[in-house]
Design a protein around this motif. Structure first.
Motif, PDB file in Angstrom:
ATOM      1  N   ASP A 154      36.192  45.724  37.077  1.00  0.00           N
ATOM      2  CA  ASP A 154      36.978  46.803  37.676  1.00  0.00           C
ATOM      3  C   ASP A 154      36.092  47.958  38.121  1.00  0.00           C
ATOM      4  O   ASP A 154      35.211  48.377  37.376  1.00  0.00           O
ATOM      5  N   THR A 176      39.553  52.272  40.285  1.00  0.00           N
ATOM      6  CA  THR A 176      40.734  51.522  39.828  1.00  0.00           C
ATOM      7  C   THR A 176      41.118  51.940  38.410  1.00  0.00           C
ATOM      8  O   THR A 176      42.294  52.186  38.109  1.00  0.00           O
ATOM      9  N   ILE A 177      40.108  52.001  37.539  1.00  0.00           N
ATOM     10  CA  ILE A 177      40.377  52.379  36.143  1.00  0.00           C
ATOM     11  C   ILE A 177      40.889  53.819  36.076  1.00  0.00           C
ATOM     12  O   ILE A 177      41.846  54.111  35.350  1.00  0.00           O
ATOM     13  N   ALA A 205      44.458  53.907  37.196  1.00  0.00           N
ATOM     14  CA  ALA A 205      45.330  53.255  36.212  1.00  0.00           C
ATOM     15  C   ALA A 205      45.511  54.157  34.989  1.00  0.00           C
ATOM     16  O   ALA A 205      46.635  54.360  34.511  1.00  0.00           O
ATOM     17  N   TYR A 206      44.413  54.724  34.500  1.00  0.00           N
ATOM     18  CA  TYR A 206      44.487  55.601  33.327  1.00  0.00           C
ATOM     19  C   TYR A 206      45.366  56.826  33.601  1.00  0.00           C
ATOM     20  O   TYR A 206      46.134  57.252  32.739  1.00  0.00           O
TER      21      TYR A 206
END
Lengths: 209, 209
Positions: A188, A192-193, A196-197
């Motif tokens: 990832d 993206t992370i 998402a977080y």
């Protein structure tokens, strides 16, 4: 930029930014060495080797190993403060402020894993006024984030009965561990992370519908 | 319980549970000592002092310091497995299974802070087959939790686009830090925190409505 700058540049000698660049190099080297060896085991010789200068020369740039660690913390603080200022200035609903804050916050961690790791691991290595300063800053970050969460609660945007204090600890625990597990070579990308977080944090606040 | 048991009891000597109780005392003492001093700095003498026996006597109960650390991990594993078995057997919708699992899981951490802390800090102190066993168990816990999350996703109960893998890391980071910050003498009892955390996990999965 004063008259001296122009004069030095005109003479073709190293511009005054040279000193600033070397300072930045020294802090970057310190982050790498403290991250790899741990602060306690890192020697001034290790730091000199990483910068690529003789140990004696390094003392032009640092007073002590702890002063250098503190500069690592000062730099992290400047950058944390930029994220806070960015989020505070947004003209958006409270949950969206939280989302955008955490997207930047997590992105900084993932783009600066070594720096963030030293920040989390080594603050206890500081002493006296340095330790007090770093503790005060940590309280001020938590207060800012807690304030954003409380703003969501007061706007009726959180799950009923959410305790701002407890949710703050949960969210910070989740987010602050990101530099520990994230691998740049993993599947990832940091963006993206981070996105998402940020969504997970908002989900945590809003709760099960 | 075999014939020897009855005989010993009839003779009025220490019942066979005495040995088992002493074993449990030794594991409990190990948790306290490893938690207070760290595994690397804890000596067999420290352990003997904590149990209240001579160092020589302690060797009736343990083969080595590492064998004792492994028994601390075995006990944590038994108790973790009980929580997994409990959640797996529930006949409830997938999100409710997650909620009830995490309420027990967090409650165990908060009721066993020292044990949980040793579990998180010291697994890297194990070697060889012990280390492999503990790593395999950790993967199996994560697989169980990941399976529950995936079950929620497949039932359409999670936020659209949630990545089960990423949300698993976020949730475990939040939850696994609980023994680090929770203080028994603090304002919140373990039951309140465990229930709040279980709701936060569900909120994280369900996301902003």
């Amino acid at each position: 930029m004063g008259p001296e700058t122009a004069t030095s540049a005109a003479r073709g000698v190293a511009p005054p930014t040279g000193r600033r660049n070397r300072d930045a190099d020294v802090v970057a080297a310190a982050i790498n060495v403290f991250w790899r060896k741990g602060y306690a085991d890192a020697s001034v010789q290790d730091l000199a080797d990483e910068v690529g200068v003789l140990k004696g020369s390094l003392y032009h740039y640092i007073e002590s190993k702890e002063a250098l660690l503190m500069r690592v913390f000062d730099l992290a603080h400047e950058q944390a403060q930029e994220t806070i200022d960015y989020a505070a200035a947004l003209d958006v609903p409270p949950l969206e402020r939280v989302r955008r804050y955490f997207e930047r916050h997590v992105r900084w961690y993932l783009d600066n894993i070594e720096h963030a790791s030293v920040f989390f691991r080594e603050w206890r290595s500081l002493t006296g006024p340095n330790l007090q300063t770093v503790k005060r800053r940590r309280r001020s970050y938590a207060r800012f984030i807690g304030g954003m969460i409380e703003e969501c609660r007061l706007a009726g945007a959180t799950a009923p009965g959410v305790d701002s204090r407890i949710v703050l600890v949960y969210v910070l625990s989740a987010v602050n561990a990101a530099p520990d597990w994230y691998r740049r070579e993993g599947p990832d990308d940091a963006g993206t992370i981070a996105a998402a977080y940020a969504d997970f944090v908002v989900g945590t606040l809003v709760g099960a519908a």
